[in-house]
Design a protein around this motif. Sequence first.
Motif, PDB file in Angstrom:
ATOM      1  N   MET A   1       0.823  -1.220   0.000  1.00 31.43           N
ATOM      2  CA  MET A   1       0.000   0.000   0.000  1.00 31.43           C
ATOM      3  C   MET A   1       0.855   1.268   0.000  1.00 31.43           C
ATOM      4  N   ASP A   2       2.015   1.224   0.683  1.00 31.99           N
ATOM      5  CA  ASP A   2       2.877   2.402   0.774  1.00 31.99           C
ATOM      6  C   ASP A   2       3.946   2.448  -0.309  1.00 31.99           C
ATOM      7  N   ASN A   3       3.979   1.448  -1.200  1.00 36.67           N
ATOM      8  CA  ASN A   3       5.042   1.335  -2.207  1.00 36.67           C
ATOM      9  C   ASN A   3       6.422   1.279  -1.563  1.00 36.67           C
ATOM     10  N   ASN A   4       6.514   0.560  -0.462  1.00 40.18           N
ATOM     11  CA  ASN A   4       7.765   0.412   0.268  1.00 40.18           C
ATOM     12  C   ASN A   4       8.264  -1.022   0.089  1.00 40.18           C
ATOM     13  N   LYS A   5       9.311  -1.180  -0.720  1.00 39.82           N
ATOM     14  CA  LYS A   5       9.810  -2.529  -1.022  1.00 39.82           C
ATOM     15  C   LYS A   5      10.446  -3.184   0.192  1.00 39.82           C
TER      16      LYS A   5
END
Length: 60
Positions: free
Chosen positions: A30-34
């Motif tokens: 959801m946060d585009n945090n890999k």
Amino acid sequence: MALSGSLIFSHILPVVFAFFGILFLISGIMDNNKTKSILGAFLFIFAAVSPFIFLRVFLL
């Protein structure tokens, strides 16, 4: 008879690891945090494999 503590490592900890793994996966996607996504995937896979690792060590 089961060893003391084997229930914790075979039934309780994998569920906790999988739960937090799914939370990290959802949060990372959801946060585009890999980093969170990779951590979540690692925790989920570790939850699936951990009973085999811990119980093999404890039962030997």
